[in-house]
Design an enzyme around this catalytic site. Structure first.
Site, PDB file in Angstrom:
ATOM      1  CB  SER A 263      -0.825  -0.010   1.104  1.00 31.95           C
ATOM      2  OG  SER A 263      -0.185   0.242   2.291  1.00 31.95           O
ATOM      3  CE  LYS A 264      -2.032   6.473  -3.007  1.00 30.74           C
ATOM      4  NZ  LYS A 264      -3.286   6.555  -2.634  1.00 30.74           N
ATOM      5  NE  ARG A 265       0.018   0.597   5.943  1.00 35.22           N
ATOM      6  CZ  ARG A 265       0.665  -0.375   6.240  1.00 35.22           C
ATOM      7  NH1 ARG A 265       1.825  -0.319   6.788  1.00 35.22           N
ATOM      8  NH2 ARG A 265       0.396  -1.721   5.800  1.00 35.22           N
TER       9      ARG A 265
END
Ligand code: GLU
Length: 492
Positions: A263-265
């Site tokens: 994910s963007k994390r």
């Protein structure tokens, strides 16, 4: 090619049969079917790539289908962005992009057919009622599931809004013989009567995907394993129409370094963000294919090799971990392999973005290619390349204060002054001649070559690391070399 399939539908009985998923033209047909609710991301691009390679390897067809039935979440911008991403990765498709919103009449006719055959029914439950029942089920610790209360309504209620639900079999099991996951079993009583058409008349994903895959003669469905749970539902819809399901292959997830879903994390996940960060499309393709697929120990593949070697058998069963360092390494390998002229062209937008040249500025591309060539082995992205080209292109460079303090002391400046004199007289400003000048200078003063070379490097490039200095000086050119030396000598 023949694949063994079993979809077990009757309770406690094994209905096993072979299905040859080929269509009447005996041609493999696959599709990439993104929902335009976001940019093309790493996971989607990998799915597209595997479909593309499978089609090309088998001389089949690759269809692009935009699944935009969820109008509240789909946008034109995302459709464009997905197409832009596919084009950038050079995943060219043979048909499409089809759009599901253009096909509503087709879906409606198939919904009618199921209604007429008693395989679907109108459901009059309101969203509020459904939500209330859902909450009640949750409060009792049960998994919420539609209770089928409208299944047996015989009198239509034309004045009441209604959705249309598919009658799911409630007994037995469905066995999916997945090309990647192997045999996966589902209990039919876990499946609910799913809505195939909302009360506003829009059809839903699990239904339209089946209609489209049959209509478009798709032979193999290769997609992310987040859709594995949808597969038994879809198989029942195929069966209700009397259609043979295609073959299914569900790709394992992509995880971040911490083993949670990518994910963007974990950093950039959109494909075009990698373009902006200076990655080469072929490097990203090469990286994506290795997220799950392998061919011996080979890491670097040409597109032709990928097409030649690709097979679903070599896709691993376990999740792949996204490793940005490895992607960066692969990118550097692709930069080294790429010819300097092409790289120089690729560098232009980055030079503009970094403010090193202005839009429309004329550049001698032959000259720029030489500069690029000197840097190829030293940079990992096109952004790094553009930034390194800075000292070739600009008139003057900013000098790193630490390098200045260390290498531009008064005694160095004295040497630079004398060297400036000599270089001014040098007519043949080539690496070979410049090298001679430096050697004789060092000899005359009884100093090491580095004692004069490093201050010059700092004065010309602004830092302490660069390709071979004499080559750099030749490419920067006499005029700019003298100007920069003068500036340093004058204390600039
Ligand atoms: N539209 C679905 C998605 O973007 C893919 C459906 C499919 O491949 O069956 O997740």
């Amino acid at each position: 090619m023949s694949l063994t399939w079993l979809h077990e539908l009757e309770a406690n009985s094994c209905l096993c049969y072979n299905v040859d998923p080929m269509n009447k033209n005996n041609k493999i047909r696959v599709r990439f079917a993104p929902s335009p609710t976001g940019h093309l991301h790493i996971g989607g691009a990998r799915t597209a790539l595997f479909n593309y390679l499978f089609a090309r390897h088998n001389n089949g067809a690759f269809v692009l289908r935009i699944e935009d039935t969820d109008r509240s979440r789909s946008t034109e911008e995302y459709i464009e962005a997905i197409i832009e991403g596919m084009r950038w990765l050079k995943l060219d498709w043979d048909e499409g992009p089809y759009r599901q919103t253009d096909r509503f009449d087709i879906y409606r006719s198939y919904v009618e057919r199921l209604l007429n055959e008693g395989k679907a029914y109108r459901c009059y439950c309101t969203p509020e009622e459904l939500e209330q029942r859902r909450q009640e089920a949750l409060a009792q610790g049960k998994t919420p599931k539609y209770d089928g209360r409208c299944r047996n309504i015989t009198e239509p209620m034309p004045d009441k809004p209604s959705a249309i639900r598919f009658k799911m079999p409630q007994e037995g099991r469905t066995v999916v013989n997945d090309l990647i996951k192997g045999v996966v079993e589902f209990e039919n009583n876990q499946l609910e009567d799913l809505i195939i058409m909302r009360s506003d008349g829009t059809p839903t994903y699990n239904f339209v995907v089946v209609v489209d895959d049959i209509d478009m003669e798709i032979t193999h469905i290769i997609r992310g394993d987040d859709h594995l749970n949808n597969t038994p539902k879809q198989i029942h819809i195929y069966k209700a129409f009397g259609w043979e399901p295609p073959a299914f292959g569900h790709l394992p997830m992509i995880l971040g370094a911490d083993k949670t879903r990518l994910s963007k994390r974990h950093g950039a996940t959109s494909v075009m963000a990698y373009k902006d960060m200076g990655y080469l499309p072929d490097a990203l393709v090469n990286y994506l294919v290795r997220l799950g697929w392998s061919y011996g120990d080979q890491e670097v593949f040409t597109k032709d090799e990928l097409i030649k070697y690709f097979s679903l058998e070599n896709i691993g069963k376990s999740a792949a971990v996204f490793n940005p360092e490895k992607l960066l390494w692969l990118n550097s390998q692709y930069i080294i392999k790429e010819d300097a002229k092409t790289l120089a062209e690729m560098a232009i937008p980055f030079l503009i973005k970094e403010g090193i040249i202005s839009e429309g500025q004329e550049l001698d591309m032959e000259w720029l290619s030489r500069a690029v060539n000197s840097l190829k082995e030293r940079v990992r992205t096109l952004v790094e390349l553009a930034n390194s080209l800075r000292y070739y292109i600009l008139e003057y460079v900013e000098i790193d204060p630490k390098a200045k303090e260390k290498f531009l002391k008064p005694e160095n400046i004295k040497n630079l002054s004398e060297l400036h004199e000599i270089l001014t007289r040098l007519t043949d400003f080539t690496a070979a001649e410049i090298e001679k000048v430096f050697h004789s200078f060092a000899e005359k003063h009884g100093i090491k070559l580095g004692a004069i070379a490093q201050p010059v490097r700092v004065a010309i490039t602004g830092g302490t690391a660069s390709p071979g200095l004499f080559e750099v000086l030749e490419i920067v050119g006499k005029d700019k070399v003298l100007k920069r030396l003068s500036k340093v000598i004058e204390g600039g």
